[in-house]
Design a protein around this motif. Structure first.
Motif, PDB file in Angstrom:
ATOM      1  N   ILE A 117       0.873  -1.173   0.000  1.00  0.00           N
ATOM      2  CA  ILE A 117       0.000   0.000   0.000  1.00  0.00           C
ATOM      3  C   ILE A 117       0.911   1.225   0.000  1.00  0.00           C
ATOM      4  N   ARG A 118       0.946   1.932  -1.115  1.00  0.00           N
ATOM      5  CA  ARG A 118       1.871   3.056  -1.279  1.00  0.00           C
ATOM      6  C   ARG A 118       1.276   4.349  -0.755  1.00  0.00           C
ATOM      7  N   GLU A 119       2.004   4.964   0.167  1.00  0.00           N
ATOM      8  CA  GLU A 119       1.548   6.198   0.821  1.00  0.00           C
ATOM      9  C   GLU A 119       1.175   7.306  -0.181  1.00  0.00           C
ATOM     10  N   ASN A 120       2.107   7.600  -1.108  1.00  0.00           N
ATOM     11  CA  ASN A 120       1.853   8.723  -2.020  1.00  0.00           C
ATOM     12  C   ASN A 120       0.701   8.445  -2.980  1.00  0.00           C
ATOM     13  N   ARG A 121       0.552   7.168  -3.375  1.00  0.00           N
ATOM     14  CA  ARG A 121      -0.539   6.824  -4.289  1.00  0.00           C
ATOM     15  C   ARG A 121      -1.910   6.980  -3.609  1.00  0.00           C
ATOM     16  N   ILE A 122      -1.998   6.493  -2.362  1.00  0.00           N
ATOM     17  CA  ILE A 122      -3.246   6.614  -1.599  1.00  0.00           C
ATOM     18  C   ILE A 122      -3.581   8.091  -1.369  1.00  0.00           C
ATOM     19  N   ALA A 123      -2.558   8.874  -1.005  1.00  0.00           N
ATOM     20  CA  ALA A 123      -2.764  10.313  -0.754  1.00  0.00           C
ATOM     21  C   ALA A 123      -3.325  10.989  -2.010  1.00  0.00           C
ATOM     22  N   ARG A 124      -2.782  10.593  -3.157  1.00  0.00           N
ATOM     23  CA  ARG A 124      -3.239  11.174  -4.425  1.00  0.00           C
ATOM     24  C   ARG A 124      -4.672  10.743  -4.743  1.00  0.00           C
ATOM     25  N   GLU A 125      -4.929   9.432  -4.611  1.00  0.00           N
ATOM     26  CA  GLU A 125      -6.266   8.890  -4.921  1.00  0.00           C
ATOM     27  C   GLU A 125      -7.354   9.483  -4.027  1.00  0.00           C
ATOM     28  N   LEU A 126      -7.035   9.615  -2.731  1.00  0.00           N
ATOM     29  CA  LEU A 126      -8.057  10.079  -1.784  1.00  0.00           C
ATOM     30  C   LEU A 126      -7.989  11.595  -1.558  1.00  0.00           C
ATOM     31  N   GLU A 127      -7.052  12.237  -2.250  1.00  0.00           N
ATOM     32  CA  GLU A 127      -6.911  13.697  -2.179  1.00  0.00           C
ATOM     33  C   GLU A 127      -6.721  14.203  -0.748  1.00  0.00           C
ATOM     34  N   VAL A 128      -5.767  13.563  -0.073  1.00  0.00           N
ATOM     35  CA  VAL A 128      -5.398  14.000   1.280  1.00  0.00           C
ATOM     36  C   VAL A 128      -3.876  14.119   1.332  1.00  0.00           C
ATOM     37  N   SER A 129      -3.374  14.721   2.397  1.00  0.00           N
ATOM     38  CA  SER A 129      -1.924  14.794   2.541  1.00  0.00           C
ATOM     39  C   SER A 129      -1.407  13.428   3.006  1.00  0.00           C
ATOM     40  N   ARG A 130      -0.088  13.291   3.016  1.00  0.00           N
ATOM     41  CA  ARG A 130       0.473  11.987   3.372  1.00  0.00           C
ATOM     42  C   ARG A 130       0.407  11.696   4.868  1.00  0.00           C
ATOM     43  N   THR A 131       0.240  12.741   5.689  1.00  0.00           N
ATOM     44  CA  THR A 131       0.211  12.527   7.151  1.00  0.00           C
ATOM     45  C   THR A 131      -0.925  11.601   7.586  1.00  0.00           C
ATOM     46  N   PRO A 132      -2.202  11.881   7.212  1.00  0.00           N
ATOM     47  CA  PRO A 132      -3.265  10.952   7.631  1.00  0.00           C
ATOM     48  C   PRO A 132      -3.104   9.556   7.031  1.00  0.00           C
ATOM     49  N   VAL A 133      -2.511   9.470   5.840  1.00  0.00           N
ATOM     50  CA  VAL A 133      -2.279   8.156   5.227  1.00  0.00           C
ATOM     51  C   VAL A 133      -1.281   7.363   6.080  1.00  0.00           C
ATOM     52  N   ARG A 134      -0.207   8.052   6.474  1.00  0.00           N
ATOM     53  CA  ARG A 134       0.815   7.399   7.311  1.00  0.00           C
ATOM     54  C   ARG A 134       0.201   6.914   8.630  1.00  0.00           C
ATOM     55  N   GLU A 135      -0.625   7.775   9.248  1.00  0.00           N
ATOM     56  CA  GLU A 135      -1.302   7.411  10.509  1.00  0.00           C
ATOM     57  C   GLU A 135      -2.224   6.200  10.315  1.00  0.00           C
ATOM     58  N   ALA A 136      -2.999   6.256   9.233  1.00  0.00           N
ATOM     59  CA  ALA A 136      -3.954   5.162   8.956  1.00  0.00           C
ATOM     60  C   ALA A 136      -3.209   3.845   8.741  1.00  0.00           C
ATOM     61  N   LEU A 137      -2.101   3.881   7.999  1.00  0.00           N
ATOM     62  CA  LEU A 137      -1.310   2.673   7.752  1.00  0.00           C
ATOM     63  C   LEU A 137      -0.768   2.115   9.060  1.00  0.00           C
ATOM     64  N   ARG A 138      -0.323   3.026   9.935  1.00  0.00           N
ATOM     65  CA  ARG A 138       0.203   2.595  11.241  1.00  0.00           C
ATOM     66  C   ARG A 138      -0.904   1.880  12.052  1.00  0.00           C
ATOM     67  N   GLU A 139      -2.106   2.445  12.028  1.00  0.00           N
ATOM     68  CA  GLU A 139      -3.232   1.817  12.754  1.00  0.00           C
ATOM     69  C   GLU A 139      -3.563   0.446  12.168  1.00  0.00           C
ATOM     70  N   LEU A 140      -3.593   0.365  10.850  1.00  0.00           N
ATOM     71  CA  LEU A 140      -3.940  -0.898  10.190  1.00  0.00           C
ATOM     72  C   LEU A 140      -2.891  -1.977  10.456  1.00  0.00           C
ATOM     73  N   VAL A 141      -1.632  -1.563  10.612  1.00  0.00           N
ATOM     74  CA  VAL A 141      -0.579  -2.510  10.990  1.00  0.00           C
ATOM     75  C   VAL A 141      -0.847  -3.019  12.406  1.00  0.00           C
ATOM     76  N   SER A 142      -1.180  -2.093  13.325  1.00  0.00           N
ATOM     77  CA  SER A 142      -1.404  -2.510  14.719  1.00  0.00           C
ATOM     78  C   SER A 142      -2.644  -3.397  14.853  1.00  0.00           C
ATOM     79  N   GLU A 143      -3.610  -3.246  13.933  1.00  0.00           N
ATOM     80  CA  GLU A 143      -4.830  -4.076  13.965  1.00  0.00           C
ATOM     81  C   GLU A 143      -4.648  -5.405  13.228  1.00  0.00           C
ATOM     82  N   GLY A 144      -3.514  -5.561  12.548  1.00  0.00           N
ATOM     83  CA  GLY A 144      -3.252  -6.834  11.878  1.00  0.00           C
ATOM     84  C   GLY A 144      -3.700  -6.926  10.425  1.00  0.00           C
ATOM     85  N   TRP A 145      -4.239  -5.840   9.881  1.00  0.00           N
ATOM     86  CA  TRP A 145      -4.668  -5.861   8.473  1.00  0.00           C
ATOM     87  C   TRP A 145      -3.460  -5.751   7.545  1.00  0.00           C
ATOM     88  N   LEU A 146      -2.467  -4.975   7.980  1.00  0.00           N
ATOM     89  CA  LEU A 146      -1.248  -4.789   7.195  1.00  0.00           C
ATOM     90  C   LEU A 146      -0.056  -5.240   8.021  1.00  0.00           C
TER      91      LEU A 146
END
Length: 226
Positions: free
Chosen positions: A28-57
């Protein structure tokens, strides 16, 4: 605002995993998700960190985050929990079920049965059955009217739904699964908690046998050819 954006990104990525758009081991590429969802990379990075802690990633050093693969051990752990908790939930549900929810469960069972009859001609209906099956189990669990039990089971079952393929199920397995659903509803309608509980256990044991194949089984000697 960052928290809201993070939550939205988190839910979107999770939904894509559930829908099968992101498969096991996909990065799951940070910059690609940020571009697709039209958000900055900070919330993407946070979301990825949460998904790792939940076991999805899973976080791979120097490579980023990728979709976690579903292992035999994961399947075994999920079934160990479900075998304890879901029969308990259905026992409670059979004492607390209201007519409206029973009708809804009946309707779900009927729709799954109709789809099962089409399985040979339309392999793609497996995904529809899997979705309805998830809703069916969730409705049954909610009928227990035990919020803590429902939320624990929801987190256990939702994770297992990442791999909600019925790929191991042929038409025979699916029909047996549908008969179990129907019998659980008959037991609930009859107001028999013990009957409902024992059918749910049988239902889960049958599913476990398909998902956790030959785990801990003794190695079979090679068949000798006579």
């Amino acid at each position: 605002m960052v928290r809201t954006a993070t939550a939205e990104v988190h839910d979107e990525i999770k939904q894509r995993i559930l829908d099968g758009r992101y498969q096991a081991h996909d990065y799951i590429r940070e910059n690609r998700i940020a571009r697709e969802l039209e958000v900055s990379r900070t919330p993407v990075r946070e979301a990825l960190r949460e998904l790792v802690s939940e076991g999805w990633l899973e976080a791979i050093p120097h490579h980023g985050a990728r979709v976690a693969a579903w292992t035999e051990k994961d399947a075994r752990e999920v079934f160990e929990l479900r075998l304890v908790l879901e029969p308990m939930a259905v026992r409670l549900a059979s004492k607390r079920m209201d007519a409206q929810r029973l009708d809804r469960l009946d309707e779900l069972a009927t729709r799954m049965e109709a789809l099962t009859d089409q399985i040979e001609g339309r392999p793609g209906v497996r995904n529809e059955i899997a979705h309805l099956n998830h809703v069916f189990h969730r409705e049954l669990i909610l009928a227990s009217d035990n919020q803590r039990l429902a939320s624990v089971l929801d987190s256990v079952v939702r994770t297992s739904v990442i791999r909600r393929n019925f790929g191991n199920y042929d038409a025979t397995h699916l029909r047996r699964s549908m008969r179990h659903h129907r019998e659980i509803l008959q037991a609930v309608a009859a107001g028999s908690p013990e009957w409902a509980e024992s059918v749910m256990r049988a239902h889960l044991l049958a599913a476990q046998a398909l998902h956790v194949r030959f785990t801990d089984a003794p190695a079979r000697p090679e068949a000798s050819h006579h």
